[in-house]
Design a protein around this motif. Structure first.
Motif, PDB file in Angstrom:
ATOM      1  N   PHE A  13     -35.047   4.302  10.568  1.00  0.00           N
ATOM      2  CA  PHE A  13     -34.442   3.454   9.538  1.00  0.00           C
ATOM      3  C   PHE A  13     -34.854   3.974   8.161  1.00  0.00           C
ATOM      4  CE2 PHE A  13     -35.551   0.960  13.307  1.00  0.00           C
ATOM      5  CZ  PHE A  13     -34.281   0.636  13.751  1.00  0.00           C
ATOM      6  N   PRO A  14     -34.276   5.111   7.723  1.00  0.00           N
ATOM      7  CA  PRO A  14     -34.721   5.746   6.479  1.00  0.00           C
ATOM      8  C   PRO A  14     -34.408   4.946   5.214  1.00  0.00           C
ATOM      9  CG  PRO A  14     -32.838   6.924   7.386  1.00  0.00           C
ATOM     10  CD  PRO A  14     -33.230   5.890   8.394  1.00  0.00           C
ATOM     11  N   SER A  15     -33.414   4.060   5.276  1.00  0.00           N
ATOM     12  CA  SER A  15     -33.109   3.253   4.091  1.00  0.00           C
ATOM     13  C   SER A  15     -32.662   1.869   4.533  1.00  0.00           C
ATOM     14  CB  SER A  15     -32.010   3.916   3.255  1.00  0.00           C
ATOM     15  OG  SER A  15     -30.815   3.990   3.999  1.00  0.00           O
ATOM     16  N   GLY A  16     -32.917   0.900   3.691  1.00  0.00           N
ATOM     17  CA  GLY A  16     -32.475  -0.454   3.953  1.00  0.00           C
ATOM     18  C   GLY A  16     -33.350  -1.268   4.883  1.00  0.00           C
ATOM     19  N   PHE A  55     -25.889  -6.232  26.870  1.00  0.00           N
ATOM     20  CA  PHE A  55     -25.495  -6.972  25.674  1.00  0.00           C
ATOM     21  C   PHE A  55     -23.978  -7.035  25.570  1.00  0.00           C
ATOM     22  CE2 PHE A  55     -29.837  -6.188  24.755  1.00  0.00           C
ATOM     23  CZ  PHE A  55     -30.238  -7.120  23.803  1.00  0.00           C
ATOM     24  N   VAL A  56     -23.481  -8.176  25.089  1.00  0.00           N
ATOM     25  CA  VAL A  56     -22.053  -8.391  24.916  1.00  0.00           C
ATOM     26  C   VAL A  56     -21.727  -8.244  23.428  1.00  0.00           C
ATOM     27  CG1 VAL A  56     -20.176 -10.073  25.168  1.00  0.00           C
ATOM     28  CG2 VAL A  56     -22.016  -9.967  26.885  1.00  0.00           C
ATOM     29  N   LEU A  57     -20.788  -7.353  23.130  1.00  0.00           N
ATOM     30  CA  LEU A  57     -20.348  -7.134  21.754  1.00  0.00           C
ATOM     31  C   LEU A  57     -19.357  -8.223  21.369  1.00  0.00           C
ATOM     32  CD1 LEU A  57     -20.269  -5.280  19.218  1.00  0.00           C
ATOM     33  CD2 LEU A  57     -18.348  -4.094  20.317  1.00  0.00           C
ATOM     34  N   THR A  58     -19.563  -8.848  20.224  1.00  0.00           N
ATOM     35  CA  THR A  58     -18.645  -9.870  19.730  1.00  0.00           C
ATOM     36  C   THR A  58     -17.684  -9.239  18.727  1.00  0.00           C
ATOM     37  OG1 THR A  58     -20.206 -10.536  18.005  1.00  0.00           O
ATOM     38  CG2 THR A  58     -20.320 -11.716  20.107  1.00  0.00           C
ATOM     39  N   THR A  59     -16.576  -9.907  18.466  1.00  0.00           N
ATOM     40  CA  THR A  59     -15.528  -9.318  17.620  1.00  0.00           C
ATOM     41  C   THR A  59     -15.702  -9.595  16.134  1.00  0.00           C
ATOM     42  OG1 THR A  59     -14.127 -11.251  17.971  1.00  0.00           O
ATOM     43  CG2 THR A  59     -13.816  -9.379  19.466  1.00  0.00           C
ATOM     44  N   TYR A  60     -16.394 -10.665  15.786  1.00  0.00           N
ATOM     45  CA  TYR A  60     -16.562 -11.019  14.372  1.00  0.00           C
ATOM     46  C   TYR A  60     -17.341  -9.923  13.642  1.00  0.00           C
ATOM     47  CZ  TYR A  60     -18.595 -13.336  10.281  1.00  0.00           C
ATOM     48  OH  TYR A  60     -19.012 -13.640   9.017  1.00  0.00           O
ATOM     49  N   VAL A  61     -16.817  -9.494  12.495  1.00  0.00           N
ATOM     50  CA  VAL A  61     -17.479  -8.483  11.665  1.00  0.00           C
ATOM     51  C   VAL A  61     -18.034  -9.190  10.433  1.00  0.00           C
ATOM     52  CG1 VAL A  61     -17.179  -6.357  10.334  1.00  0.00           C
ATOM     53  CG2 VAL A  61     -15.959  -6.656  12.510  1.00  0.00           C
ATOM     54  N   HIS A  62     -19.349  -9.096  10.269  1.00  0.00           N
ATOM     55  CA  HIS A  62     -20.051  -9.782   9.178  1.00  0.00           C
ATOM     56  C   HIS A  62     -20.334  -8.797   8.046  1.00  0.00           C
ATOM     57  CE1 HIS A  62     -22.503 -13.020   7.515  1.00  0.00           C
ATOM     58  NE2 HIS A  62     -23.389 -12.108   7.181  1.00  0.00           N
ATOM     59  N   GLN A  63     -19.988  -9.187   6.844  1.00  0.00           N
ATOM     60  CA  GLN A  63     -20.252  -8.348   5.677  1.00  0.00           C
ATOM     61  C   GLN A  63     -21.278  -9.053   4.790  1.00  0.00           C
ATOM     62  OE1 GLN A  63     -18.803  -5.110   4.822  1.00  0.00           O
ATOM     63  NE2 GLN A  63     -20.682  -5.316   3.659  1.00  0.00           N
ATOM     64  N   TYR A  64     -22.465  -8.457   4.682  1.00  0.00           N
ATOM     65  CA  TYR A  64     -23.488  -8.993   3.786  1.00  0.00           C
ATOM     66  C   TYR A  64     -23.125  -8.659   2.353  1.00  0.00           C
ATOM     67  CZ  TYR A  64     -26.504  -9.641   7.872  1.00  0.00           C
ATOM     68  OH  TYR A  64     -27.031 -10.049   9.064  1.00  0.00           O
ATOM     69  N   ARG A  65     -23.563  -9.493   1.420  1.00  0.00           N
ATOM     70  CA  ARG A  65     -23.303  -9.236   0.007  1.00  0.00           C
ATOM     71  C   ARG A  65     -24.091  -8.049  -0.536  1.00  0.00           C
ATOM     72  NH1 ARG A  65     -24.558 -14.896  -2.098  1.00  0.00           N
ATOM     73  NH2 ARG A  65     -24.372 -15.626   0.007  1.00  0.00           N
ATOM     74  N   MET A  66     -25.329  -7.874  -0.059  1.00  0.00           N
ATOM     75  CA  MET A  66     -26.216  -6.862  -0.636  1.00  0.00           C
ATOM     76  C   MET A  66     -26.298  -5.574   0.191  1.00  0.00           C
ATOM     77  SD  MET A  66     -27.080  -8.501  -3.295  1.00  0.00           S
ATOM     78  CE  MET A  66     -28.433  -7.632  -4.018  1.00  0.00           C
ATOM     79  N   VAL A  67     -25.576  -5.515   1.300  1.00  0.00           N
ATOM     80  CA  VAL A  67     -25.638  -4.352   2.188  1.00  0.00           C
ATOM     81  C   VAL A  67     -24.219  -3.804   2.344  1.00  0.00           C
ATOM     82  CG1 VAL A  67     -26.298  -3.562   4.504  1.00  0.00           C
ATOM     83  CG2 VAL A  67     -27.572  -5.405   3.410  1.00  0.00           C
ATOM     84  N   PRO A  68     -24.033  -2.504   2.145  1.00  0.00           N
ATOM     85  CA  PRO A  68     -22.667  -1.966   2.167  1.00  0.00           C
ATOM     86  C   PRO A  68     -21.983  -1.956   3.542  1.00  0.00           C
ATOM     87  CG  PRO A  68     -24.256  -0.185   1.883  1.00  0.00           C
ATOM     88  CD  PRO A  68     -25.026  -1.477   1.817  1.00  0.00           C
ATOM     89  N   GLU A  69     -22.738  -1.729   4.618  1.00  0.00           N
ATOM     90  CA  GLU A  69     -22.084  -1.600   5.916  1.00  0.00           C
ATOM     91  C   GLU A  69     -21.913  -2.957   6.605  1.00  0.00           C
ATOM     92  OE1 GLU A  69     -26.300  -1.154   5.941  1.00  0.00           O
ATOM     93  OE2 GLU A  69     -24.967   0.466   5.346  1.00  0.00           O
ATOM     94  N   PRO A  70     -20.803  -3.127   7.313  1.00  0.00           N
ATOM     95  CA  PRO A  70     -20.583  -4.362   8.081  1.00  0.00           C
ATOM     96  C   PRO A  70     -21.342  -4.310   9.407  1.00  0.00           C
ATOM     97  CG  PRO A  70     -18.685  -2.912   8.292  1.00  0.00           C
ATOM     98  CD  PRO A  70     -19.652  -2.234   7.342  1.00  0.00           C
ATOM     99  N   TYR A  71     -21.569  -5.499   9.985  1.00  0.00           N
ATOM    100  CA  TYR A  71     -22.306  -5.622  11.244  1.00  0.00           C
ATOM    101  C   TYR A  71     -21.557  -6.515  12.220  1.00  0.00           C
ATOM    102  CZ  TYR A  71     -26.412  -3.438   9.193  1.00  0.00           C
ATOM    103  OH  TYR A  71     -27.273  -2.543   8.631  1.00  0.00           O
ATOM    104  N   GLN A  72     -21.859  -6.303  13.499  1.00  0.00           N
ATOM    105  CA  GLN A  72     -21.384  -7.172  14.567  1.00  0.00           C
ATOM    106  C   GLN A  72     -22.593  -7.621  15.373  1.00  0.00           C
ATOM    107  OE1 GLN A  72     -18.178  -4.154  15.626  1.00  0.00           O
ATOM    108  NE2 GLN A  72     -17.421  -6.015  16.617  1.00  0.00           N
ATOM    109  N   ALA A  73     -22.523  -8.857  15.866  1.00  0.00           N
ATOM    110  CA  ALA A  73     -23.607  -9.379  16.692  1.00  0.00           C
ATOM    111  C   ALA A  73     -23.364  -9.005  18.148  1.00  0.00           C
ATOM    112  CB  ALA A  73     -23.692 -10.898  16.547  1.00  0.00           C
ATOM    113  N   MET A  74     -24.473  -8.796  18.852  1.00  0.00           N
ATOM    114  CA  MET A  74     -24.433  -8.569  20.295  1.00  0.00           C
ATOM    115  C   MET A  74     -25.478  -9.488  20.912  1.00  0.00           C
ATOM    116  SD  MET A  74     -24.030  -4.408  20.492  1.00  0.00           S
ATOM    117  CE  MET A  74     -23.351  -4.381  22.161  1.00  0.00           C
ATOM    118  N   MET A  75     -25.145 -10.033  22.076  1.00  0.00           N
ATOM    119  CA  MET A  75     -26.075 -10.970  22.707  1.00  0.00           C
ATOM    120  C   MET A  75     -26.265 -10.626  24.173  1.00  0.00           C
ATOM    121  SD  MET A  75     -26.054 -15.092  22.870  1.00  0.00           S
ATOM    122  CE  MET A  75     -27.404 -15.969  23.648  1.00  0.00           C
ATOM    123  N   LEU A  76     -27.503 -10.821  24.609  1.00  0.00           N
ATOM    124  CA  LEU A  76     -27.858 -10.704  26.029  1.00  0.00           C
ATOM    125  C   LEU A  76     -28.276 -12.094  26.498  1.00  0.00           C
ATOM    126  CD1 LEU A  76     -28.489  -9.024  28.587  1.00  0.00           C
ATOM    127  CD2 LEU A  76     -30.782  -8.697  27.657  1.00  0.00           C
TER     128      LEU A  76
END
Length: 187
Positions: free
Chosen positions: A28-31, A136-157
């Motif tokens: 995790f070199p940045s962020g 882990f199950v990949l969910t479809t919702y894409v979350h965009q943080y205000r302070m972080v450029p890349e979007p994320y998806q949640a995964m759950m086990l």
């Protein structure tokens, strides 16, 4: 696979951090959270550091936290990293098993949540495939943080293996955001 020893610490250990810090920053070199934030998480009892050690050398590490109460308790894997030259040998899967077993035994969790960068690059797809390979199950919702450029998806086990992850993922980000809110809070 290598013979590994799993440890979990709840109290900051500077010497142990020095042995695992290189792997953390390599993966995790940045962020990533700063050492001060990680230490504060342990000092306040909301986070844990975990290691996989081979012949005295830390070769895997994780940072986790718990959210929810009682039967709704969830383990958040904030960071999981394996020594770069040892990736692909099953150590990540081994660490996940150790984390799952520890969290079930010590905290009776109902599931484990991670957030994965949402993207279409080969690196993004390989990460998501790793988590899916481990249940882990990949969910479809894409979350965009205000302070972080890349979007994320949640995964759950889910822990019982039969509980469906019915939500598109937005609800899972309530757990993730609650954890981040507490993690970044000053004392």
């Amino acid at each position: 696979m290598l013979e590994l020893e799993f440890t979990t610490i709840e109290v900051w250990d500077e010497a142990l951090w020095a042995r695992m810090e290189r792997i953390y920053h390599e993966a995790f070199p940045s962020g990533a959270k700063t050492k001060a934030i990680l230490r504060s998480m342990l000092d306040r009892g909301i986070g844990y550091l975990h290691t996989g050690v081979h012949h005295g050398e830390v070769v895997a590490m994780a940072v986790t936290g718990l959210v929810g109460k009682g039967a709704d308790r969830i383990l958040i894997i904030d960071y999981l990293a394996i020594e770069q030259q040892l990736r692909g040998l099953g150590i990540g899967t081994w660490m996940l098993k150790q984390l799952r077993d520890w969290a079930l035994r010590e905290h009776g969790i109902k599931g484990i949540i991670i957030e994965a960068e949402s993207g279409t690059t080969e690196a993004h797809q390989k990460r998501i495939q790793f988590w899916q390979h481990n249940g882990f199950v990949l969910t479809t919702y894409v979350h965009q943080y205000r302070m972080v450029p890349e979007p994320y998806q949640a995964m759950m086990l889910p822990m019982d293996g039969s509980t469906p992850v019915s939500d598109e993922g937005e609800e899972l980000f309530h757990y993730i955001n609650a954890f981040h809110k507490v993690a970044y809070r000053k004392s």
